[in-house]
Design a protein around this motif. Sequence first.
Motif, PDB file in Angstrom:
ATOM      1  N   THR A  84     -19.182 -30.119  32.027  1.00 27.62           N
ATOM      2  CA  THR A  84     -17.847 -29.647  32.415  1.00 27.62           C
ATOM      3  C   THR A  84     -16.841 -30.788  32.362  1.00 27.62           C
ATOM      4  O   THR A  84     -15.754 -30.649  31.805  1.00 27.62           O
ATOM      5  N   LEU A  85     -17.212 -31.936  32.928  1.00 29.77           N
ATOM      6  CA  LEU A  85     -16.290 -33.075  32.950  1.00 29.77           C
ATOM      7  C   LEU A  85     -16.109 -33.660  31.555  1.00 29.77           C
ATOM      8  O   LEU A  85     -15.018 -34.112  31.210  1.00 29.77           O
ATOM      9  N   ALA A  86     -17.169 -33.645  30.752  1.00 23.71           N
ATOM     10  CA  ALA A  86     -17.064 -34.165  29.385  1.00 23.71           C
ATOM     11  C   ALA A  86     -16.086 -33.320  28.577  1.00 23.71           C
ATOM     12  O   ALA A  86     -15.321 -33.848  27.771  1.00 23.71           O
ATOM     13  N   HIS A  87     -16.108 -32.024  28.810  1.00 17.51           N
ATOM     14  CA  HIS A  87     -15.204 -31.129  28.085  1.00 17.51           C
ATOM     15  C   HIS A  87     -13.747 -31.462  28.398  1.00 17.51           C
ATOM     16  O   HIS A  87     -12.885 -31.397  27.530  1.00 17.51           O
ATOM     17  N   VAL A  88     -13.479 -31.855  29.634  1.00 21.74           N
ATOM     18  CA  VAL A  88     -12.104 -32.121  30.062  1.00 21.74           C
ATOM     19  C   VAL A  88     -11.687 -33.567  29.823  1.00 21.74           C
ATOM     20  O   VAL A  88     -10.607 -33.840  29.305  1.00 21.74           O
TER      21      VAL A  88
END
Length: 152
Positions: A84-88
């Motif tokens: 999730t954080l990598a996507h953002v």
Amino acid sequence: MDPEENLQALLEDPNSLDYAFKRLADLDPDRPDLGAAEESDEARIEGGQSWWNRHKDDVRMFVCQSSTIRKKGPLTVVQAIFGTLAHVFGGAIATYATVILIKKQFGSTINDLGKDAIDAWCGEIKPARTTRTPKPSRTKESARKRTSAEKS
């Protein structure tokens, strides 16, 4: 994330938060370049803490609103947080943000971080419920029978 780095090792190392904060400072695209002078470790740690303080509420919202994170078991939770954080924020920043989140918020190792801890931390923040209209079911249509005129 450097190939030699291991998320579990970063979580178990008592100094990993300082290292994670330093790496966030290195990776922060909004941080001004301080010129040719080498920055002290303390300044880099402060820079990473500044990134965390600016983004921790966003991190919380992204984590808490993810239905995958909220429904899965410990290892999958950590993988989902990272994803999730990598996507953002991008993969490298997500690595260190994940480490900081787990150690700072939960004081936990990967295998001890459970769904209950995430649920308690998220409180009233719930994943968005999506309502999708069901797709019409596809039925196999019979092949069109060729007439005798088409066969010739």
